[in-house]
Each structure stands twice: as structure tokens, then as C-alpha cells.
Design a protein around this motif. Structure first.
Motif: not given
Ligand code: NAD
Length: 475
Positions: A326, A212-213, A246, A189
Motif C-alpha cells: 500500500m 507491537e504484537a 493488546v 502497531g
Molecule cells: P503496517 O502494516 O506498516 O504496520 C502495522 C503494525 O501493527 C505491524 O507491525 C503489525 O504487526 C502491528 N499490529 C497489527 N495488529 C496489532 C495488534 N492487535 N496489536 C499490536 N500490533 C499490531 O501498517 P500501518 O503502519 O498502519 O500503515 C498502513 C499502510 O500505510 C501500510 O501499508 C504502510 O505501508 C502505508 N504507509 C506507508 C508510509 C510510507 O511509505 N512512508 C507511511 C504511512 C503509511
């Protein structure tokens, strides 16, 4: 009022819940907050994911690793060199833990000074606005209030073939507590967590591979911004594979063998630790008793209207457990809104202008619509950009990478979106948010006096550039 009777009970003491509790108490409401989070020491810890294993500890590690990286990657350009640079991981991690304790303890003190009553354990909403609290020792008791707010947050999504084991396959919390820099870190991810925590461990010396998917990098950001960020991350040695599906993660002794496929076929990657950061999902398990009338949507989030009301008398839900991004600050503002609505005031959140920030280097920040969104929605728009490379302060800081892009309505000039990649843009985005909240135009930003020399001049020049009158670049 009896001891177990309150005006407001909040289930969840993360940023949405604790801010809501404080605001409710400020407004004279007798307020309780039930929270189940336990810190690293196994004791109750207010502040939820954000303070314990999210925003705050990750920023501590981002800063430590930035300082370390800077010694070898930024200081030489200033003519400063240092020998024998090393990291003491125990100090680095304990500094982070101290910061976490300071802030989780701080919420406890704020509760005290505002007279919010905390209850430690899990809260469950029962019919008739009653909340059953199960303490850490298993004891149960009942609280009642005309208003109950569900603020139970979210948990990391687990992949069925890569279950978290806390050692080799880890989530965000695990990636904040690695005691020795892994030689090889795999990340599934390339979202916010993958990029931020991937950056931390890359800067501390790990070889980091991100799978990244999706075919596009950071699709939620404006494409011009994502392009610059991708180029810089590559230079820093973050090995990002797009369109990587993956399918397997086999734990072998102290390593993980990851199988993934992309356009070139199937590949195997062996890493010492695998961070799974594929998103988070609302945490609403066991929060609702029978016949409460509160509905969950197909993604398990509590269904609410634009004012976070569930449709059941006196029951509200805020933060990560409801629709919307989130983000801690979104949850906080929902908490304030709901407390004010309960107190008979006019609470409101403007969901159109919620800033997003990715705390990498360079930082990425935006608010409002991307250029692609304007195209998709058929909005006539104009854009202006300005690079940090043409800004005196950024160059003097030796941080000339990045740009600011302002998107404005072609007819009215109203600002539709502002997008940034560059030094400290997490702070610069606030100006754009204020301008957009006041329904400002690009001309408004362009006519505001910005101090010289500051990074904020890049925002000013990007706004000027919308009208093709930037002063420090060719238009
Ligand atoms: P995210 O949604 O930001 O990113 C997840 C990524 O994983 C996406 O790009 C998605 O396409 C990819 N993905 C999903 N399934 C996959 C797979 N099977 N194989 C490969 N890639 C895959 O989620 P996150 O990074 O886990 O963060 C979680 C939440 O926490 C988000 O909503 C984020 O906004 C929040 N967060 C915010 C901050 C900040 O504001 N700076 C920091 C950390 C987390």
C-alpha cells in the motif's frame, strides 16, 4: 460524445486514480474521475488519503518536529544554543493544512489543464461499465465508458476493542490534527504509521509508548537495518514493546487505559491519546453493483492480474484496493500502466523493484530482497556494507548514524537488494532503484563516479565492499 459518455472513468482521486486520469487525458482519452473525499473544511478535496491525511501532511509534521527536536538535540553539537524554544501548535498545524490545500487544489488545477472532468461524490460500478455517481447532495447520475478503473484506496483497520472515537482513540488522520501535545501517547502497531507519527509527537515532547504484537522489530526491513533503527528510536525515547498483545482499551474521561500482555505477563498503560496503527485494508465497500463480474479476494481487495485487469472487459483496479504494497508510488505507476494499456501502449510495472521508505530519523529505505529473503529462497548471495560514520559529509552534518547494505547475487553480481538507514536515505534509495531497474551489478555501482563529499558515497562504498574493496574502511 454525450456529456455522460467518456473513454475512461476512474473511481477514486487518490494518487493512483488522479495520476491515471492525467495520463489517460494526456493520451487523448476523454476522462472522468469520481471522488468522494472531503477535506477538513467539509469541502471536496482531490488527492485521497496521501494528500489529505497521509504522505503529505505527515511529512509536514515530521519536518516541523524534526526542526524543533534539532534545536535542542543537534544544534548544541555545532556550538549553537537557543533559549526559550517553544512550539506554537496552531501555526504548526495550520502550516500543514496550507500545504495540504496547496496540493489538493493543485490536483484540481491539473485536472483542468489536462481536461479531466471531476465528479464529486461516490462512484459505484454497475453492470455494463456504467458508473453511478451519488453526489454529496444525494443526487444520482449515470456515466458510461468502455473502460472503468477502480482506485478506491484503503481505510485504517479498526480493532474491535479500541474503536476510533476521534478524540482519545484515533487513526492516522486524528494523529495529524492533535491541537495540544499529549503528555502520554500510546500507539498500537510499530509499523510505518506508528513509527512516523510516534516520532512526530515524541519530538514535540510527548511520552510515546508503542505496543507491537510481533516479536521482531520492523520485520519487513532487513534485520541489520532494523537493529540500528531500533537502537536509535530507543535513544530518542520511543518506548517500543515487542510481543505485546493488546486486549483492551477502556476510555476513562480524557484518558485511555490499555491492557496488554507480553512475555512478562499482563500490564496496564494509561495514555491521553491512543493511536491505532495496525494496518490498512482495501476500501471496496459499496463500490461494486450487482453482477459486475468483478471479484474480491478474501481480504476484500479487487482481484486483478499483473496488469491490474479484473478479468471483466474494460474493468481495471489499481492502488491500495488491489494486491501489493500500500504505497502511493506503486498506485501511481499502476495508474500510468493501465492508462497506457487502454491507449494501446505497452504499460508495465516492475513489482520487484518498488522502494519502501520510513520517514523517521534516521530514515529507513530499501528496494529488493532482504538478506533473510535471499536465505529463504536459497539464493547464493554476497553483501557489502558501509557506515555513515565513515562518511565525511554525514559527519560534517552531525548525522553519522546508520549504514548502507548492498546484497548481490554471488555468481552473477546482479544487485538483489539495497537497504539503508541514515540521513536522507529516502533520496539515496533512488540510485539503487535505477541500478536495479537496469539489472545492474554491484560492480556497476562501484565503478560509477560519486561526487565527494556526499552521502551518496556511502552507497558507492557499500557496493565496493561487496567485493571487499571499500576504500575508506577495513574490509
Ligand atoms: P503496517 O502494516 O506498516 O504496520 C502495522 C503494525 O501493527 C505491524 O507491525 C503489525 O504487526 C502491528 N499490529 C497489527 N495488529 C496489532 C495488534 N492487535 N496489536 C499490536 N500490533 C499490531 O501498517 P500501518 O503502519 O498502519 O500503515 C498502513 C499502510 O500505510 C501500510 O501499508 C504502510 O505501508 C502505508 N504507509 C506507508 C508510509 C510510507 O511509505 N512512508 C507511511 C504511512 C503509511
Amino acid at each position: 460524445m454525450a456529456d455522460n459518455q467518456f473513454d475512461v472513468i476512474i473511481i477514486g482521486g487518490g494518487p493512483a486514480g488522479y495520476v491515471c486520469a492525467i495520463r489517460a487525458a494526456q493520451l487523448g482519452l476523454k476522462t472522468a474521475c469520481v471522488d468522494a473525499f472531503k477535506g477538513k473544511d467539509g469541502k471536496q478535496a482531490l488527492g485521497g488519503t496521501c494528500l489529505n491525511v497521509g504522505c503529505i501532511p505527515s511529512k509536514a509534521l515530521l519536518d516541523s518536529s524534526k526542526q524543533f527536536w534539532g534545536l535542542t538535540h543537534n544544534l548544541p553539537a555545532h556550538g549553537i544554543s537557543v533559549d526559550g524554544v517553544k512550539v506554537d501548535m496552531a501555526t504548526l498545524i495550520s502550516r500543514k493544512d496550507k500545504i495540504v490545500k496547496q496540493f489538493t487544489g493543485g490536483v484540481g488545477m491539473l485536472f483542468k489543464s489536462n481536461q479531466v472532468t471531476p465528479f464529486f461524490g461516490t462512484g459505484k460500478l454497475l453492470k455494463g461499465n456504467q458508473v453511478e455517481v451519488t453526489g454529496f447532495d444525494g443526487s444520482k447520475h449515470l456515466l458510461v465508458a468502455p473502460n472503468v478503473i477502480i482506485a478506491t484506496g484503503s481505510i485504517p483497520v479498526e480493532l474491535p476493542f479500541a474503536k476510533f472515537n476521534g478524540k482519545t482513540i484515533i487513526d492516522n488522520a486524528g494523529a495529524l490534527d492533535i491541537d495540544k501535545v499529549p503528555k502520554r501517547l500510546g500507539v498500537i502497531g510499530a509499523g510505518v504509521i506508528g513509527l512516523e507519527l510516534g516520532s512526530v509527537w515524541r519530538r514535540l515532547g510527548a511520552e510515546v509508548t508503542i505496543l507491537e504484537a510481533l516479536p521482531d522489530f520492523l520485520g519487513i526491513a532487513d534485520a541489520d537495518i532494523a537493529k540500528v533503527a531500533a537502537r536509535e528510536f530507543k535513544k530518542q525515547g520511543l518506548d517500543i514493546h515487542l510481543g505485546a498483545k493488546v486486549s483492551k482499551a477502556d476510555v476513562r474521561k480524557n484518558a485511555v487505559e490499555v491492557t496488554y500482555a507480553d512475555k512478562d505477563g499482563e500490564h496496564t498503560l494509561t495514555v491521553d491519546k491512543l493511536l491505532v496503527a495496525v494496518g490498512r485494508r482495501a476500501w471496496t465497500k459499496d463500490v461494486l453493483g450487482d453482477a459486475t463480474g468483478v471479484k474480491l479476494d478474501p481480504r476484500g481487495r479487487v482481484e486483478v492480474d499483473e496488469h491490474c485487469w479484473t478479468g471483466v472487459d474494460g474493468v481495471w483496479a489499481i492502488g491500495d484496493c488491489v494486491r501489493g504494497p500500500m504505497l502511493a508510488h506503486k498506485g501511481e505507476e499502476e495508474g500510468v500502466m493501465v492508462a497506457e494499456l487502454i491507449a494501446g501502449k505497452a504499460g508495465e510495472v516492475n513489482y520487484d523493484v518498488i522502494p519502501s521508505v520510513v520517514y523517521t530519523e534516521p530514515e529507513i529505505a530499501w528496494a529488493g530482497k532482504t538478506e533473510q529473503q535471499c536465505k529463504d529462497e536459497g539464493i547464493a548471495y554476497k553483501t557489502g556494507t558501509f557506515p555513515f560514520a565513515a562518511n565525511g559529509r554525514a559527519v560534517a552534518m552531525n548525522e553519522p548514524v546508520g549504514l548502507v547494505k548492498v546484497i548481490a547475487n554471488a555468481e552473477t553480481d546482479r544487485i538483489l537488494g539495497v537497504h539503508m538507514v541514515g540521513p536522507v536515505v529516502s533520496e539515496l534509495i533512488a540510485e539503487a532503484v535505477v541500478a536495479m531497474e537496469f539489472k545492474g551489478s554491484s560492480e556497476d555501482l562501484a565503478r560509477i563516479v560519486h561526487a565527494h563529499p556526499t552521502l551518496s558515497e556511502v552507497v558507492h562504498e557499500a557496493a565496493l565492499s561487496v567485493d571487499k574493496r571499500a576504500l575508506n574502511k577495513a574490509n
